[in-house]
Motif scaffolding. Structure first.
Motif, PDB file in Angstrom:
ATOM      1  N   ALA A  25      81.469  42.461  65.136  1.00  0.00           N
ATOM      2  CA  ALA A  25      82.192  42.413  63.804  1.00  0.00           C
ATOM      3  C   ALA A  25      82.207  43.688  62.667  1.00  0.00           C
ATOM      4  CB  ALA A  25      80.123  41.105  63.360  1.00  0.00           C
ATOM      5  N   PRO A  26      82.919  42.566  61.859  1.00  0.00           N
ATOM      6  CA  PRO A  26      83.293  43.710  60.810  1.00  0.00           C
ATOM      7  C   PRO A  26      81.494  44.107  60.073  1.00  0.00           C
ATOM      8  CG  PRO A  26      84.533  41.803  60.557  1.00  0.00           C
ATOM      9  CD  PRO A  26      83.388  41.272  61.041  1.00  0.00           C
ATOM     10  N   GLU A  27      81.135  43.838  59.766  1.00  0.00           N
ATOM     11  CA  GLU A  27      79.576  44.448  58.929  1.00  0.00           C
ATOM     12  C   GLU A  27      78.383  44.586  60.065  1.00  0.00           C
ATOM     13  OE1 GLU A  27      78.325  39.912  60.663  1.00  0.00           O
ATOM     14  OE2 GLU A  27      80.215  40.938  59.701  1.00  0.00           O
ATOM     15  N   ALA A  51      87.237  50.630  52.409  1.00  0.00           N
ATOM     16  CA  ALA A  51      86.114  49.119  52.836  1.00  0.00           C
ATOM     17  C   ALA A  51      85.059  48.936  53.495  1.00  0.00           C
ATOM     18  CB  ALA A  51      88.261  48.086  54.194  1.00  0.00           C
ATOM     19  N   VAL A  52      84.801  50.160  54.959  1.00  0.00           N
ATOM     20  CA  VAL A  52      84.291  50.460  55.368  1.00  0.00           C
ATOM     21  C   VAL A  52      83.198  50.824  54.741  1.00  0.00           C
ATOM     22  CG1 VAL A  52      84.220  51.989  56.284  1.00  0.00           C
ATOM     23  CG2 VAL A  52      83.585  50.432  57.881  1.00  0.00           C
ATOM     24  N   THR A  53      83.156  51.667  53.809  1.00  0.00           N
ATOM     25  CA  THR A  53      81.660  52.216  52.932  1.00  0.00           C
ATOM     26  C   THR A  53      81.339  50.827  52.081  1.00  0.00           C
ATOM     27  OG1 THR A  53      83.445  53.316  51.329  1.00  0.00           O
ATOM     28  CG2 THR A  53      82.621  54.671  53.741  1.00  0.00           C
ATOM     29  N   ARG A  54      82.600  50.405  51.340  1.00  0.00           N
ATOM     30  CA  ARG A  54      82.143  48.807  50.049  1.00  0.00           C
ATOM     31  C   ARG A  54      80.535  48.998  49.791  1.00  0.00           C
ATOM     32  NH1 ARG A  54      87.013  46.511  48.793  1.00  0.00           N
ATOM     33  NH2 ARG A  54      87.439  48.502  48.794  1.00  0.00           N
ATOM     34  N   CYS A  56      76.595  49.762  51.201  1.00  0.00           N
ATOM     35  CA  CYS A  56      76.041  50.751  51.830  1.00  0.00           C
ATOM     36  C   CYS A  56      75.061  50.659  53.355  1.00  0.00           C
ATOM     37  CB  CYS A  56      75.013  51.352  51.497  1.00  0.00           C
ATOM     38  SG  CYS A  56      73.631  50.582  51.033  1.00  0.00           S
ATOM     39  N   CYS A  57      74.883  49.609  53.746  1.00  0.00           N
ATOM     40  CA  CYS A  57      74.360  49.208  55.007  1.00  0.00           C
ATOM     41  C   CYS A  57      74.659  47.661  55.875  1.00  0.00           C
ATOM     42  CB  CYS A  57      72.975  49.557  54.936  1.00  0.00           C
ATOM     43  SG  CYS A  57      72.021  48.562  53.856  1.00  0.00           S
ATOM     44  N   ARG A  58      74.246  47.324  56.123  1.00  0.00           N
ATOM     45  CA  ARG A  58      74.531  45.356  56.673  1.00  0.00           C
ATOM     46  C   ARG A  58      74.053  44.751  55.474  1.00  0.00           C
ATOM     47  NH1 ARG A  58      75.420  43.045  62.484  1.00  0.00           N
ATOM     48  NH2 ARG A  58      74.714  40.359  61.582  1.00  0.00           N
ATOM     49  N   ASP A  59      72.529  45.417  55.480  1.00  0.00           N
ATOM     50  CA  ASP A  59      71.481  44.401  55.011  1.00  0.00           C
ATOM     51  C   ASP A  59      72.380  44.200  53.635  1.00  0.00           C
ATOM     52  OD1 ASP A  59      69.760  44.396  56.809  1.00  0.00           O
ATOM     53  OD2 ASP A  59      68.513  45.970  55.944  1.00  0.00           O
ATOM     54  N   CYS A  60      72.710  45.013  52.871  1.00  0.00           N
ATOM     55  CA  CYS A  60      72.847  45.025  51.386  1.00  0.00           C
ATOM     56  C   CYS A  60      74.338  43.920  51.624  1.00  0.00           C
ATOM     57  CB  CYS A  60      73.667  46.318  51.235  1.00  0.00           C
ATOM     58  SG  CYS A  60      72.274  47.387  50.456  1.00  0.00           S
ATOM     59  N   LEU A  61      74.878  43.911  52.660  1.00  0.00           N
ATOM     60  CA  LEU A  61      75.890  42.388  52.376  1.00  0.00           C
ATOM     61  C   LEU A  61      75.944  41.434  52.475  1.00  0.00           C
ATOM     62  CD1 LEU A  61      78.460  44.271  55.467  1.00  0.00           C
ATOM     63  CD2 LEU A  61      79.288  43.876  52.786  1.00  0.00           C
ATOM     64  N   PHE A  69      81.697  38.162  49.982  1.00  0.00           N
ATOM     65  CA  PHE A  69      81.494  38.672  51.632  1.00  0.00           C
ATOM     66  C   PHE A  69      82.339  38.588  52.346  1.00  0.00           C
ATOM     67  CE2 PHE A  69      80.602  37.562  55.948  1.00  0.00           C
ATOM     68  CZ  PHE A  69      79.638  39.274  56.174  1.00  0.00           C
ATOM     69  N   ARG A  70      83.331  37.026  52.339  1.00  0.00           N
ATOM     70  CA  ARG A  70      84.275  36.612  53.622  1.00  0.00           C
ATOM     71  C   ARG A  70      85.575  37.312  53.159  1.00  0.00           C
ATOM     72  NH1 ARG A  70      81.847  35.637  57.481  1.00  0.00           N
ATOM     73  NH2 ARG A  70      80.529  33.750  56.893  1.00  0.00           N
ATOM     74  N   GLY A  71      86.137  37.723  51.823  1.00  0.00           N
ATOM     75  CA  GLY A  71      86.933  38.749  50.952  1.00  0.00           C
ATOM     76  C   GLY A  71      86.868  40.103  51.864  1.00  0.00           C
ATOM     77  N   TRP A  72      85.690  40.564  52.061  1.00  0.00           N
ATOM     78  CA  TRP A  72      85.064  41.774  52.246  1.00  0.00           C
ATOM     79  C   TRP A  72      85.485  41.732  53.772  1.00  0.00           C
ATOM     80  CZ3 TRP A  72      82.167  42.981  56.339  1.00  0.00           C
ATOM     81  CH2 TRP A  72      81.656  44.661  56.066  1.00  0.00           C
ATOM     82  N   GLU A  73      85.334  40.569  54.598  1.00  0.00           N
ATOM     83  CA  GLU A  73      85.494  40.135  55.732  1.00  0.00           C
ATOM     84  C   GLU A  73      86.787  40.520  56.452  1.00  0.00           C
ATOM     85  OE1 GLU A  73      82.611  37.867  58.306  1.00  0.00           O
ATOM     86  OE2 GLU A  73      83.152  37.102  56.918  1.00  0.00           O
ATOM     87  N   ARG A  74      87.784  39.710  55.216  1.00  0.00           N
ATOM     88  CA  ARG A  74      89.379  40.019  55.359  1.00  0.00           C
ATOM     89  C   ARG A  74      89.876  41.544  55.066  1.00  0.00           C
ATOM     90  NH1 ARG A  74      88.769  34.797  53.291  1.00  0.00           N
ATOM     91  NH2 ARG A  74      88.861  35.781  50.614  1.00  0.00           N
TER      92      ARG A  74
END
Length: 97
Positions: A25-27, A51-54, A56-61, A69-74
Motif C-alpha cells: 500500500a502507498p502508506e 510525495a513519499v516524504t510528506r 514522517c511515518c505511517r502512524d502520522c498518516l 489522505f485519499r488525495g495523498w494516496e492518489r
C-alpha cells in the motif's frame, strides 16, 4: 560501491515500483526514503520523493483527515507510476569509486 546519492536514487525507484505494482500500500512506502535525496536526482524522482516524504511515518498518516489522505494516496500512485515508467535509470549512470 555506489555513493550515497546513487544508492538513495536506486532505493527511491525500488520504493516506487512496489506500490505501483500493487505489492504494498502507498502508506507502507512512507519512512523508507529519507527526507533528502541527492542533487543528481531527476525531476520525476524529486516529485515522488516529495510525495513519499510528506509524512514522517505511517502512524502520522493516520492522523490526517480522510480527504487529505485519499488525495495523498492518489498523488503517491501517480508519482510512483510516473517514476517506474521514467527513463534515466540511475544504475546506468556512472558513479565514483
Amino acid at each position: 560501491m555506489p555513493d550515497d546519492d546513487l544508492a538513495e536514487r536506486c532505493l527511491l525507484r525500488h520504493t516506487a515500483a512496489r506500490p505501483a505494482a500493487g505489492e504494498i500500500a502507498p502508506e507502507d512506502a512512507v519512512g523508507t526514503v529519507r527526507n533528502g535525496i541527492g542533487e543528481n536526482a531527476d525531476e520525476v524522482e524529486w516529485r515522488f520523493a516529495a510525495a513519499v516524504t510528506r509524512s514522517c511515518c505511517r502512524d502520522c498518516l493516520g492522523a490526517w483527515e480522510e480527504e487529505a489522505f485519499r488525495g495523498w494516496e492518489r498523488e503517491m500512485a501517480a508519482t510512483a507510476a510516473e517514476l517506474v515508467a521514467a527513463d534515466g535509470n540511475p544504475l546506468t549512470a556512472s558513479w565514483r569509486r
